[in-house]
Motif scaffolding. Sequence first.
Motif, PDB file in Angstrom:
ATOM      1  N   ARG A  43     -11.595  -5.655   1.872  1.00  0.00           N
ATOM      2  CA  ARG A  43     -12.102  -4.634   2.792  1.00  0.00           C
ATOM      3  C   ARG A  43     -13.614  -4.774   3.002  1.00  0.00           C
ATOM      4  O   ARG A  43     -14.114  -4.598   4.113  1.00  0.00           O
ATOM      5  CB  ARG A  43     -11.761  -3.233   2.267  1.00  0.00           C
ATOM      6  N   ARG A  88      -9.804 -16.147   1.120  1.00  0.00           N
ATOM      7  CA  ARG A  88      -8.967 -15.971  -0.075  1.00  0.00           C
ATOM      8  C   ARG A  88      -9.487 -16.826  -1.232  1.00  0.00           C
ATOM      9  O   ARG A  88      -9.578 -16.370  -2.367  1.00  0.00           O
ATOM     10  CB  ARG A  88      -7.501 -16.318   0.210  1.00  0.00           C
ATOM     11  N   SER A 132       0.837  -1.193   0.000  1.00  0.00           N
ATOM     12  CA  SER A 132       0.000   0.000   0.000  1.00  0.00           C
ATOM     13  C   SER A 132       0.877   1.251   0.000  1.00  0.00           C
ATOM     14  O   SER A 132       1.941   1.277   0.598  1.00  0.00           O
ATOM     15  CB  SER A 132      -0.955   0.003   1.194  1.00  0.00           C
ATOM     16  N   ARG A 178       0.925  -2.810   9.186  1.00  0.00           N
ATOM     17  CA  ARG A 178       0.265  -3.676   8.203  1.00  0.00           C
ATOM     18  C   ARG A 178       1.261  -4.465   7.366  1.00  0.00           C
ATOM     19  O   ARG A 178       1.045  -5.624   7.064  1.00  0.00           O
ATOM     20  CB  ARG A 178      -0.649  -2.842   7.303  1.00  0.00           C
ATOM     21  N   ARG A 200      -0.077   7.892   1.202  1.00  0.00           N
ATOM     22  CA  ARG A 200      -1.255   7.402   1.918  1.00  0.00           C
ATOM     23  C   ARG A 200      -1.861   8.485   2.788  1.00  0.00           C
ATOM     24  O   ARG A 200      -3.073   8.607   2.900  1.00  0.00           O
ATOM     25  CB  ARG A 200      -0.875   6.190   2.796  1.00  0.00           C
ATOM     26  N   ALA A 259      -8.021 -11.151   5.632  1.00  0.00           N
ATOM     27  CA  ALA A 259      -7.388 -11.596   4.385  1.00  0.00           C
ATOM     28  C   ALA A 259      -6.488 -12.814   4.601  1.00  0.00           C
ATOM     29  O   ALA A 259      -6.081 -13.467   3.643  1.00  0.00           O
ATOM     30  CB  ALA A 259      -6.586 -10.451   3.759  1.00  0.00           C
ATOM     31  N   LYS A 291      -0.293   2.050  -6.505  1.00  0.00           N
ATOM     32  CA  LYS A 291      -1.092   1.046  -7.231  1.00  0.00           C
ATOM     33  C   LYS A 291      -2.463   1.520  -7.683  1.00  0.00           C
ATOM     34  O   LYS A 291      -2.822   1.359  -8.841  1.00  0.00           O
ATOM     35  CB  LYS A 291      -1.360  -0.142  -6.283  1.00  0.00           C
ATOM     36  N   ARG A 320       2.698 -13.294   8.754  1.00  0.00           N
ATOM     37  CA  ARG A 320       1.719 -14.346   9.018  1.00  0.00           C
ATOM     38  C   ARG A 320       1.902 -15.490   8.019  1.00  0.00           C
ATOM     39  O   ARG A 320       2.647 -15.379   7.050  1.00  0.00           O
ATOM     40  CB  ARG A 320       0.313 -13.769   8.921  1.00  0.00           C
ATOM     41  N   GLY A 327      -3.686  -5.514  -6.727  1.00  0.00           N
ATOM     42  CA  GLY A 327      -3.761  -6.246  -5.471  1.00  0.00           C
ATOM     43  C   GLY A 327      -2.392  -6.605  -4.945  1.00  0.00           C
ATOM     44  O   GLY A 327      -1.440  -5.822  -5.036  1.00  0.00           O
ATOM     45  N   ARG A 328      -2.307  -7.812  -4.360  1.00  0.00           N
ATOM     46  CA  ARG A 328      -1.056  -8.273  -3.763  1.00  0.00           C
ATOM     47  C   ARG A 328      -0.569  -9.570  -4.417  1.00  0.00           C
ATOM     48  O   ARG A 328       0.599  -9.878  -4.429  1.00  0.00           O
ATOM     49  CB  ARG A 328      -1.272  -8.568  -2.271  1.00  0.00           C
ATOM     50  N   ASP A 329      -1.524 -10.342  -4.923  1.00  0.00           N
ATOM     51  CA  ASP A 329      -1.233 -11.697  -5.401  1.00  0.00           C
ATOM     52  C   ASP A 329      -1.761 -11.907  -6.822  1.00  0.00           C
ATOM     53  O   ASP A 329      -2.007 -13.040  -7.225  1.00  0.00           O
ATOM     54  CB  ASP A 329      -1.889 -12.721  -4.468  1.00  0.00           C
ATOM     55  N   ILE A 330      -1.973 -10.815  -7.555  1.00  0.00           N
ATOM     56  CA  ILE A 330      -2.645 -10.937  -8.855  1.00  0.00           C
ATOM     57  C   ILE A 330      -1.761 -11.666  -9.876  1.00  0.00           C
ATOM     58  O   ILE A 330      -2.197 -12.639 -10.490  1.00  0.00           O
ATOM     59  CB  ILE A 330      -3.071  -9.549  -9.398  1.00  0.00           C
ATOM     60  N   PRO A 332      -0.086 -12.252   1.435  1.00  0.00           N
ATOM     61  CA  PRO A 332      -0.658 -12.096   0.109  1.00  0.00           C
ATOM     62  C   PRO A 332       0.308 -11.464  -0.893  1.00  0.00           C
ATOM     63  O   PRO A 332       0.167 -11.668  -2.090  1.00  0.00           O
ATOM     64  CB  PRO A 332      -1.858 -11.170   0.347  1.00  0.00           C
ATOM     65  N   ASP A 363       1.088  -8.345   7.282  1.00  0.00           N
ATOM     66  CA  ASP A 363       0.898  -9.007   5.993  1.00  0.00           C
ATOM     67  C   ASP A 363       2.055  -9.953   5.676  1.00  0.00           C
ATOM     68  O   ASP A 363       1.868 -10.972   5.029  1.00  0.00           O
ATOM     69  CB  ASP A 363       0.763  -7.977   4.861  1.00  0.00           C
ATOM     70  N   VAL A 366      -8.388  -5.616   8.342  1.00  0.00           N
ATOM     71  CA  VAL A 366      -8.409  -6.311   7.048  1.00  0.00           C
ATOM     72  C   VAL A 366      -7.319  -7.372   6.898  1.00  0.00           C
ATOM     73  O   VAL A 366      -7.545  -8.431   6.305  1.00  0.00           O
ATOM     74  CB  VAL A 366      -8.385  -5.302   5.864  1.00  0.00           C
ATOM     75  N   SER A 367      -6.143  -7.140   7.485  1.00  0.00           N
ATOM     76  CA  SER A 367      -5.063  -8.126   7.341  1.00  0.00           C
ATOM     77  C   SER A 367      -5.464  -9.473   7.948  1.00  0.00           C
ATOM     78  O   SER A 367      -5.147 -10.525   7.391  1.00  0.00           O
ATOM     79  CB  SER A 367      -3.776  -7.625   8.004  1.00  0.00           C
TER      80      SER A 367
HETATM   81  O1  C5P Z   1      -4.793  -2.541  -1.303  1.00  0.00           O
HETATM   82  P1  C5P Z   1      -5.465  -2.336   0.011  1.00  0.00           P
HETATM   83  O2  C5P Z   1      -4.648  -1.540   0.984  1.00  0.00           O
HETATM   84  O3  C5P Z   1      -6.847  -1.782  -0.114  1.00  0.00           O
HETATM   85  O4  C5P Z   1      -5.617  -3.797   0.633  1.00  0.00           O
HETATM   86  C1  C5P Z   1      -6.108  -3.968   1.938  1.00  0.00           C
HETATM   87  C2  C5P Z   1      -5.651  -5.314   2.508  1.00  0.00           C
HETATM   88  O5  C5P Z   1      -6.281  -6.383   1.808  1.00  0.00           O
HETATM   89  C3  C5P Z   1      -4.152  -5.586   2.412  1.00  0.00           C
HETATM   90  O6  C5P Z   1      -3.451  -5.035   3.518  1.00  0.00           O
HETATM   91  C4  C5P Z   1      -4.102  -7.117   2.403  1.00  0.00           C
HETATM   92  O7  C5P Z   1      -4.141  -7.613   3.716  1.00  0.00           O
HETATM   93  C5  C5P Z   1      -5.414  -7.506   1.713  1.00  0.00           C
HETATM   94  N1  C5P Z   1      -5.287  -7.875   0.303  1.00  0.00           N
HETATM   95  C6  C5P Z   1      -4.945  -9.181   0.000  1.00  0.00           C
HETATM   96  N2  C5P Z   1      -4.860  -9.588  -1.314  1.00  0.00           N
HETATM   97  C7  C5P Z   1      -5.117  -8.729  -2.313  1.00  0.00           C
HETATM   98  C8  C5P Z   1      -5.466  -7.382  -2.032  1.00  0.00           C
HETATM   99  C9  C5P Z   1      -5.532  -6.989  -0.708  1.00  0.00           C
HETATM  100  O8  C5P Z   1      -4.718  -9.968   0.905  1.00  0.00           O
HETATM  101  N3  C5P Z   1      -5.068  -9.159  -3.586  1.00  0.00           N
END
Ligand code: C5P
Length: 215
Positions: free
Chosen positions: A38, A107, A11, A174, A156, A101, A15, A181, A128-131, A185, A178, A97-98
């Motif tokens: 979220r 997931r 974040s 975060r 931010r 997720a 992105k 754990r 995203g994170r894992d796209i 992601p 993230d 959210v972490s």
């Molecule tokens: O991108 P954003 O800050 O809105 O994402 C919020 C949270 O969602 C991230 O901190 C992460 O824990 C989770 N996330 C994820 N996989 C994704 C997108 C977001 O686990 N593809």
Amino acid sequence: GRCVVAVDGPSGSGKSTVSRRLASALGAQYLDTGAMYRAVTWAVLRYGVDLGDVEGVAKVAGGLDLVIGTDPAAPHVRADDVDVDADIRGPEVTAAVSAVAAVPAVRQLLVARQRELIEAAGRIVVEGRDIGAVVAPDADLKVYLTASHDARAQRRSLETAASVDDTAADLLRRDTLDSTRAVDPLQQAPDAVVLDTTAMGIDDVVARLRAMVTA
Ligand code: C5P
């Protein structure tokens, strides 16, 4: 024709802004997968389910009516018929959210939904994170955006109106959550183009990516 662009990164890496603008420039749809995690988190908090109750969290996710708009000019999210665009950016959801997720069932469910949305759109920029690594490993272009911790905190805090110090502390918390754990992601696909945006303006980043797509 079909064109799937995967944009991953932490974040504050730029992105969201970059992905939206790139989608508009390409005449493509835009999918914010963070907004989906979220929205599930919003529902978990709303229905009073404990964050540590993995089965309860999975149940909320499974029963949630999640509508996600993919027009880059007007992205929106509805959860159980509630417009949650503002609430999902708030501090309560951001703090939780972490944990949500990290639940494997959440997931699985959201990745499946994301693949359906990508398939239906055909032309789409997905952030995203894992796209690139998990959701769309056959994407036409995979981008991994990075930026220095300071630059990310500054961006931010501009978005959220919180102080840079508070934002920096929250980012660190975060990032740590993230990445420490069992389910991290954030994954850099081996074939992703890595772009450090610390010293770049948004326009430059979008122009660079646009050139890569059309190349
Ligand atoms: O991108 P954003 O800050 O809105 O994402 C919020 C949270 O969602 C991230 O901190 C992460 O824990 C989770 N996330 C994820 N996989 C994704 C997108 C977001 O686990 N593809």
